[in-house]
Design a protein around this motif. Structure first.
Motif: not given
Length: 275
Positions: A199-209
Protein backbone atom coordinates in the motif's frame (compact mmCIF):
# COMPACT_ATOMS: atom_id res chain seq x y z
CA UNK A 1 8.01 -15.91 18.67
CA UNK A 2 8.03 -12.17 19.26
CA UNK A 3 4.78 -10.56 20.30
CA UNK A 4 3.48 -7.04 20.74
CA UNK A 5 1.07 -5.67 23.35
CA UNK A 6 -1.81 -5.06 23.52
CA UNK A 7 -2.67 -8.62 22.54
CA UNK A 8 -6.25 -8.66 23.86
CA UNK A 9 -9.16 -8.48 21.41
CA UNK A 10 -11.04 -6.15 23.75
CA UNK A 11 -12.09 -2.68 22.70
CA UNK A 12 -10.38 0.33 24.28
CA UNK A 13 -12.80 2.49 26.30
CA UNK A 14 -10.57 5.57 25.80
CA UNK A 15 -11.70 6.70 29.25
CA UNK A 16 -8.38 8.37 30.01
CA UNK A 17 -9.05 10.87 27.20
CA UNK A 18 -11.39 13.86 27.34
CA UNK A 19 -14.05 13.35 24.68
CA UNK A 20 -14.72 16.70 23.01
CA UNK A 21 -17.12 17.73 20.27
CA UNK A 22 -15.28 20.31 18.18
CA UNK A 23 -16.87 22.41 15.43
CA UNK A 24 -14.54 23.94 12.85
CA UNK A 25 -15.35 25.22 9.36
CA UNK A 26 -19.03 24.31 9.97
CA UNK A 27 -18.19 20.64 10.59
CA UNK A 28 -18.36 18.94 13.99
CA UNK A 29 -16.19 15.97 14.92
CA UNK A 30 -15.33 14.07 18.06
CA UNK A 31 -11.75 14.63 19.24
CA UNK A 32 -10.12 12.75 22.13
CA UNK A 33 -7.70 14.95 24.07
CA UNK A 34 -5.20 14.04 26.79
CA UNK A 35 -1.98 15.30 28.33
CA UNK A 36 -0.18 18.58 28.87
CA UNK A 37 2.40 20.42 26.82
CA UNK A 38 2.69 21.28 23.11
CA UNK A 39 0.01 19.80 20.88
CA UNK A 40 0.41 16.76 18.65
CA UNK A 41 -2.41 15.65 16.36
CA UNK A 42 -2.51 11.87 15.94
CA UNK A 43 -4.59 10.74 12.96
CA UNK A 44 -5.71 7.13 13.05
CA UNK A 45 -5.06 4.54 10.39
CA UNK A 46 -7.78 2.38 8.89
CA UNK A 47 -10.12 1.15 10.36
CA UNK A 48 -10.14 3.85 13.06
CA UNK A 49 -8.99 4.64 16.59
CA UNK A 50 -8.01 1.11 17.54
CA UNK A 51 -6.37 0.07 20.84
CA UNK A 52 -3.00 0.15 19.02
CA UNK A 53 -3.57 3.71 17.78
CA UNK A 54 -4.65 4.75 21.27
CA UNK A 55 -1.51 3.12 22.70
CA UNK A 56 0.66 5.24 20.40
CA UNK A 57 -1.28 8.36 21.39
CA UNK A 58 -0.65 7.56 25.07
CA UNK A 59 3.06 7.16 24.41
CA UNK A 60 3.10 10.66 22.89
CA UNK A 61 1.03 12.01 25.79
CA UNK A 62 3.35 10.45 28.36
CA UNK A 63 6.35 12.04 26.63
CA UNK A 64 5.00 15.46 27.62
CA UNK A 65 2.56 16.48 24.90
CA UNK A 66 -1.13 17.24 24.59
CA UNK A 67 -2.56 14.69 22.18
CA UNK A 68 -5.51 15.48 19.92
CA UNK A 69 -6.95 12.29 18.44
CA UNK A 70 -9.73 13.13 15.94
CA UNK A 71 -12.36 10.56 15.04
CA UNK A 72 -12.32 10.39 11.23
CA UNK A 73 -13.85 6.97 10.51
CA UNK A 74 -14.81 3.71 12.22
CA UNK A 75 -16.03 3.02 15.74
CA UNK A 76 -13.84 4.74 18.30
CA UNK A 77 -11.82 2.31 20.44
CA UNK A 78 -12.86 -0.75 18.45
CA UNK A 79 -10.48 -3.68 18.12
CA UNK A 80 -9.81 -4.09 14.37
CA UNK A 81 -11.55 -7.32 13.38
CA UNK A 82 -11.36 -8.19 9.70
CA UNK A 83 -15.02 -8.02 8.64
CA UNK A 84 -15.94 -4.85 10.52
CA UNK A 85 -12.70 -3.15 9.50
CA UNK A 86 -13.22 -3.99 5.83
CA UNK A 87 -16.69 -2.45 5.97
CA UNK A 88 -15.23 0.78 7.41
CA UNK A 89 -12.59 0.84 4.69
CA UNK A 90 -15.16 0.40 1.92
CA UNK A 91 -17.23 3.30 3.25
CA UNK A 92 -14.19 5.56 3.50
CA UNK A 93 -13.10 4.68 -0.04
CA UNK A 94 -16.29 6.19 -1.49
CA UNK A 95 -16.37 9.19 0.86
CA UNK A 96 -15.94 12.60 -0.72
CA UNK A 97 -13.93 13.67 2.34
CA UNK A 98 -11.03 11.35 1.53
CA UNK A 99 -10.94 10.84 -2.26
CA UNK A 100 -9.06 7.59 -1.76
CA UNK A 101 -8.27 7.13 -5.46
CA UNK A 102 -7.38 10.71 -6.37
CA UNK A 103 -3.79 11.61 -7.20
CA UNK A 104 -2.38 15.14 -7.30
CA UNK A 105 -5.10 16.62 -5.14
CA UNK A 106 -5.66 16.88 -1.41
CA UNK A 107 -8.45 15.24 0.57
CA UNK A 108 -11.03 17.86 1.65
CA UNK A 109 -10.84 16.64 5.27
CA UNK A 110 -7.34 18.14 5.51
CA UNK A 111 -8.88 21.63 5.63
CA UNK A 112 -10.69 20.70 8.85
CA UNK A 113 -7.51 19.17 10.21
CA UNK A 114 -5.59 22.38 9.53
CA UNK A 115 -8.24 24.25 11.50
CA UNK A 116 -7.81 21.73 14.32
CA UNK A 117 -4.07 22.44 14.31
CA UNK A 118 -4.76 26.17 14.68
CA UNK A 119 -7.10 25.52 17.58
CA UNK A 120 -4.65 23.14 19.27
CA UNK A 121 -1.87 25.70 19.01
CA UNK A 122 -4.09 28.38 20.53
CA UNK A 123 -5.02 26.08 23.40
CA UNK A 124 -1.57 24.63 24.13
CA UNK A 125 0.84 27.37 23.10
CA UNK A 126 4.48 26.68 22.38
CA UNK A 127 6.33 27.07 19.07
CA UNK A 128 3.79 25.02 17.13
CA UNK A 129 2.05 21.69 16.60
CA UNK A 130 3.13 18.20 15.58
CA UNK A 131 1.05 15.96 13.31
CA UNK A 132 1.27 12.28 12.40
CA UNK A 133 -0.86 10.46 9.86
CA UNK A 134 -1.00 6.73 9.28
CA UNK A 135 -2.10 4.63 6.30
CA UNK A 136 -5.31 6.25 5.00
CA UNK A 137 -4.37 9.49 6.78
CA UNK A 138 -0.64 9.10 6.15
CA UNK A 139 -0.34 12.01 3.74
CA UNK A 140 -2.55 14.36 5.74
CA UNK A 141 0.29 15.65 7.90
CA UNK A 142 1.97 16.95 4.74
CA UNK A 143 -1.14 18.84 3.59
CA UNK A 144 -1.44 20.22 7.12
CA UNK A 145 1.89 22.01 6.59
CA UNK A 146 -0.15 24.67 4.81
CA UNK A 147 -1.14 25.71 8.34
CA UNK A 148 1.78 27.74 9.81
CA UNK A 149 1.26 26.25 13.28
CA UNK A 150 2.30 22.78 12.07
CA UNK A 151 6.05 22.37 12.55
CA UNK A 152 6.65 18.63 12.87
CA UNK A 153 4.95 16.44 10.22
CA UNK A 154 5.29 12.62 10.24
CA UNK A 155 3.99 10.35 7.48
CA UNK A 156 3.56 6.70 8.48
CA UNK A 157 2.91 4.34 5.57
CA UNK A 158 0.95 6.93 3.51
CA UNK A 159 -1.35 4.79 1.37
CA UNK A 160 -3.39 7.16 -0.82
CA UNK A 161 -4.12 7.14 -3.68
CA UNK A 162 -4.91 3.43 -3.42
CA UNK A 163 -4.80 2.69 -7.14
CA UNK A 164 -1.60 4.58 -8.03
CA UNK A 165 1.39 3.23 -6.07
CA UNK A 166 3.78 5.80 -7.49
CA UNK A 167 1.60 8.85 -6.84
CA UNK A 168 1.03 11.13 -3.86
CA UNK A 169 -2.17 12.77 -2.70
CA UNK A 170 -1.57 16.49 -2.61
CA UNK A 171 -2.31 19.19 -5.15
CA UNK A 172 0.85 20.28 -7.06
CA UNK A 173 0.50 23.93 -6.03
CA UNK A 174 0.09 22.89 -2.38
CA UNK A 175 3.12 20.59 -2.62
CA UNK A 176 5.15 23.49 -4.01
CA UNK A 177 4.01 25.73 -1.16
CA UNK A 178 4.93 23.08 1.40
CA UNK A 179 8.38 22.60 -0.16
CA UNK A 180 9.01 26.34 -0.12
CA UNK A 181 8.01 26.51 3.53
CA UNK A 182 10.21 23.54 4.48
CA UNK A 183 13.21 25.25 2.91
CA UNK A 184 12.42 28.71 4.25
CA UNK A 185 11.91 27.55 7.84
CA UNK A 186 14.51 24.76 7.78
CA UNK A 187 11.92 22.03 8.48
CA UNK A 188 11.79 18.35 7.54
CA UNK A 189 9.19 15.66 6.97
CA UNK A 190 9.75 12.25 8.57
CA UNK A 191 8.28 9.24 6.76
CA UNK A 192 8.14 5.52 7.59
CA UNK A 193 7.23 2.35 5.73
CA UNK A 194 8.00 -1.35 5.67
CA UNK A 195 10.10 -2.48 2.72
CA UNK A 196 7.50 -4.81 1.21
CA UNK A 197 4.39 -2.75 1.94
CA UNK A 198 2.04 -3.04 -1.06
CA UNK A 199 0.00 0.00 0.00
CA UNK A 200 2.94 2.32 0.61
CA UNK A 201 5.50 1.39 -2.00
CA UNK A 202 9.07 2.38 -2.78
CA UNK A 203 7.67 4.25 -5.82
CA UNK A 204 5.53 6.40 -3.52
CA UNK A 205 8.49 7.35 -1.35
CA UNK A 206 10.43 8.16 -4.52
CA UNK A 207 7.59 10.47 -5.57
CA UNK A 208 7.71 12.26 -2.22
CA UNK A 209 11.48 12.64 -2.53
CA UNK A 210 11.13 14.05 -6.04
CA UNK A 211 8.53 16.53 -4.82
CA UNK A 212 10.16 17.66 -1.57
CA UNK A 213 13.85 16.99 -2.15
CA UNK A 214 16.16 16.45 0.83
CA UNK A 215 13.54 17.86 3.23
CA UNK A 216 11.80 14.48 2.91
CA UNK A 217 13.51 12.03 5.30
CA UNK A 218 12.46 8.44 4.54
CA UNK A 219 12.89 5.52 6.94
CA UNK A 220 12.38 2.00 5.55
CA UNK A 221 12.10 -0.97 7.91
CA UNK A 222 12.57 -4.62 6.92
CA UNK A 223 9.41 -6.71 6.82
CA UNK A 224 11.02 -9.06 9.33
CA UNK A 225 10.75 -6.27 11.93
CA UNK A 226 6.94 -6.40 11.91
CA UNK A 227 4.81 -8.02 14.60
CA UNK A 228 3.96 -11.46 13.15
CA UNK A 229 0.59 -11.67 14.91
CA UNK A 230 -1.33 -8.43 14.27
CA UNK A 231 -5.12 -8.12 14.62
CA UNK A 232 -7.18 -9.93 11.99
CA UNK A 233 -7.87 -6.80 9.92
CA UNK A 234 -4.14 -6.40 9.29
CA UNK A 235 -3.51 -10.10 8.83
CA UNK A 236 -6.41 -10.82 6.47
CA UNK A 237 -7.24 -7.49 4.80
CA UNK A 238 -3.94 -5.60 4.74
CA UNK A 239 -2.01 -8.82 4.26
CA UNK A 240 1.55 -7.83 5.09
CA UNK A 241 3.87 -5.63 7.14
CA UNK A 242 2.30 -2.18 7.14
CA UNK A 243 1.60 -0.32 10.40
CA UNK A 244 4.98 0.80 11.71
CA UNK A 245 4.02 2.29 15.09
CA UNK A 246 0.71 0.57 15.79
CA UNK A 247 -0.48 -2.92 14.82
CA UNK A 248 2.90 -4.14 13.55
CA UNK A 249 5.02 -2.53 16.29
CA UNK A 250 6.87 -4.90 18.61
CA UNK A 251 7.11 -3.38 22.07
CA UNK A 252 10.49 -4.75 23.08
CA UNK A 253 13.96 -3.26 23.47
CA UNK A 254 16.07 -3.39 20.33
CA UNK A 255 13.13 -3.70 17.95
CA UNK A 256 13.23 -1.43 14.85
CA UNK A 257 9.58 -0.47 15.24
CA UNK A 258 10.13 0.65 18.82
CA UNK A 259 13.15 2.65 17.65
CA UNK A 260 10.90 4.30 15.04
CA UNK A 261 8.47 5.28 17.77
CA UNK A 262 11.28 6.82 19.78
CA UNK A 263 12.58 8.71 16.73
CA UNK A 264 9.14 10.21 16.17
CA UNK A 265 8.74 11.29 19.79
CA UNK A 266 12.24 12.82 19.71
CA UNK A 267 11.35 14.63 16.47
CA UNK A 268 8.29 16.15 18.13
CA UNK A 269 10.35 17.17 21.16
CA UNK A 270 13.08 18.79 19.07
CA UNK A 271 10.60 20.88 17.08
CA UNK A 272 8.03 21.66 19.76
CA UNK A 273 10.18 21.93 22.89
CA UNK A 274 13.40 23.57 21.69
CA UNK A 275 16.02 23.72 24.41
Amino acid sequence: MRTSEPDSTADDPLDDFERRSITLDSATRTVYVAGRGPAVIVMAEMPGISPHVARFARWVRDAGFTVYLPSLFGRDGAYPHAEAGLAVMKRACVSAEFRAFAANESSPVTQWLRALARLAHQECGGPGVGAIGMCFTGNFALSMMLEPAVLAPVLCQPSLPLDAPGAIQIAPEEAAAVKERLEREDLTVLAYRFEGDRYCTAQRFAAYAATLGPRFVPKVLPDSAANPRPPSFFERVVGGAHSVVTAHLIDAAGEPTLAARDEIVTFFARRLRPG
